[in-house]
Design a protein around this motif. Structure first.
Motif, PDB file in Angstrom:
ATOM      1  N   GLY A  99       0.807  -1.222   0.000  1.00  0.00           N
ATOM      2  CA  GLY A  99       0.000   0.000   0.000  1.00  0.00           C
ATOM      3  C   GLY A  99       0.840   1.271   0.000  1.00  0.00           C
ATOM      4  O   GLY A  99       0.354   2.335  -0.356  1.00  0.00           O
ATOM      5  N   LYS A 100       2.104   1.172   0.406  1.00  0.00           N
ATOM      6  CA  LYS A 100       2.982   2.356   0.363  1.00  0.00           C
ATOM      7  C   LYS A 100       3.440   2.567  -1.075  1.00  0.00           C
ATOM      8  O   LYS A 100       4.001   1.661  -1.683  1.00  0.00           O
ATOM      9  CB  LYS A 100       4.206   2.161   1.261  1.00  0.00           C
ATOM     10  CG  LYS A 100       3.992   2.572   2.688  1.00  0.00           C
ATOM     11  CD  LYS A 100       5.335   2.926   3.338  1.00  0.00           C
ATOM     12  CE  LYS A 100       5.102   3.601   4.687  1.00  0.00           C
ATOM     13  NZ  LYS A 100       6.319   4.215   5.225  1.00  0.00           N
ATOM     14  N   GLN A 101       3.209   3.748  -1.596  1.00  0.00           N
ATOM     15  CA  GLN A 101       3.584   4.050  -2.978  1.00  0.00           C
ATOM     16  C   GLN A 101       4.430   5.308  -3.018  1.00  0.00           C
ATOM     17  O   GLN A 101       4.058   6.305  -2.427  1.00  0.00           O
ATOM     18  CB  GLN A 101       2.322   4.272  -3.830  1.00  0.00           C
ATOM     19  CG  GLN A 101       1.628   2.990  -4.295  1.00  0.00           C
ATOM     20  CD  GLN A 101       2.385   2.239  -5.401  1.00  0.00           C
ATOM     21  OE1 GLN A 101       3.437   2.681  -5.857  1.00  0.00           O
ATOM     22  NE2 GLN A 101       1.858   1.099  -5.810  1.00  0.00           N
TER      23      GLN A 101
END
Ligand code: ZN
Ligand code: ZN
Length: 260
Positions: A218-220
């Protein structure tokens, strides 16, 4: 905050310069051959240099830069590096054989350079014009090495640089805890040269894919690839393009400016 890419190549050739980044106007991250594109005034404005490790592609311009602008500055250029890096510079570069010992020239009281030990896990505050927080991150390489996370002193998102590294789980543990604006990570060799990548402790596209899987789901953030060998850059790009469907992967370009 601004990071100017002075050099992002794994070797030299026309238009290929080795690792160096200018953060704002006063902090240099590594001192590869890209430093040679700066004007004398730009070089003289740099107060601090942080080095990831002692390999020549990351320090080549440091002795030359001191010679070029030492006399224009009123205080020593501060170089921050792991103790082993500093010891290597003293023994093998600033030894009055390869280059003058600018730690005591022109005088011990007012030298051109001063060296300052740093350690992985430490946080520094550097930059008088635009204060910055620099965290020293772990790296895995053939000599003691580190990476850096740089943000405004008051906090905010980080520019993260892996340095030269191979598989490095502790790096991701720390990076996953940071607010990351962008990541610059090396991929020195193609998959075809995996044996060489293993031996020299560099990443290949295949191992890069394993490494990026450590990023918290989910970290972008944008991931910029650096340190490709000029002769293999197209091959490496092709192999990394296969990963790019799931990640925001970009190519660093010399003289590009990263703003965050
Ligand atoms: Zn290296
Ligand atoms: Zn390197």
């Amino acid at each position: 905050m601004q990071v100017r890419v002075l050099g992002c190549s794994g070797a030299i050739a026309k238009d290929c310069r080795t690792t160096s980044f200018l953060v704002d106007t006063d902090l240099l991250v590594d001192a590869g051959t890209g430093v040679g594109d700066l004007t004398l005034d730009e070089m003289a404005r740099i107060d601090d240099v942080v080095l990831t490790h002692c390999h020549l592609d990351h320090i080549a311009a440091l002795p030359l830069m001191l010679d070029a602008v030492g006399g224009r500055r009123t205080r020593p250029l501060r170089v921050h590096a792991l103790r082993a890096t500093i010891e290597a510079l003293r023994a093998h570069v600033f030894n009055n054989v390869i280059w003058p010992d600018f730690e005591s020239i022109p005088s011990p009281e007012a030298p051109f350079v001063s060296f300052h030990d740093i350690a992985v896990g430490q946080t520094l505050q550097l930059g008088s014009a635009a204060p910055k927080r620099i965290e020293v991150l772990p790296a895995v390489h053939t000599v003691p090495a580190c990476g850096f996370a740089v943000s405004r002193a008051e906090g905010g998102a980080n520019w993260v640089f892996s340095g030269d590294t191979e598989r490095n789980a502790p790096f991701w543990d720390r990076v996953n805890a940071l607010d990351v604006a962008m990541l610059v990570i090396e991929t020195a060799f193609s998959n075809r040269e995996q044996a060489l990548a293993d031996r020299s402790l560099h990443l290949s596209p295949k191992v890069l894919a394993d490494e990026l899987a450590h990023i918290t789901p989910g970290k972008q953030y944008p991931i910029y690839i650096t340190h490709t060998k000029p002769a293999e850059t197209e091959e490496i790009m092709g192999q990394i393009d296969a990963l790019a469907a799931q990640r925001d992967i970009r190519w660093l370009k010399a003289d590009g400016v990263l703003t965050f």
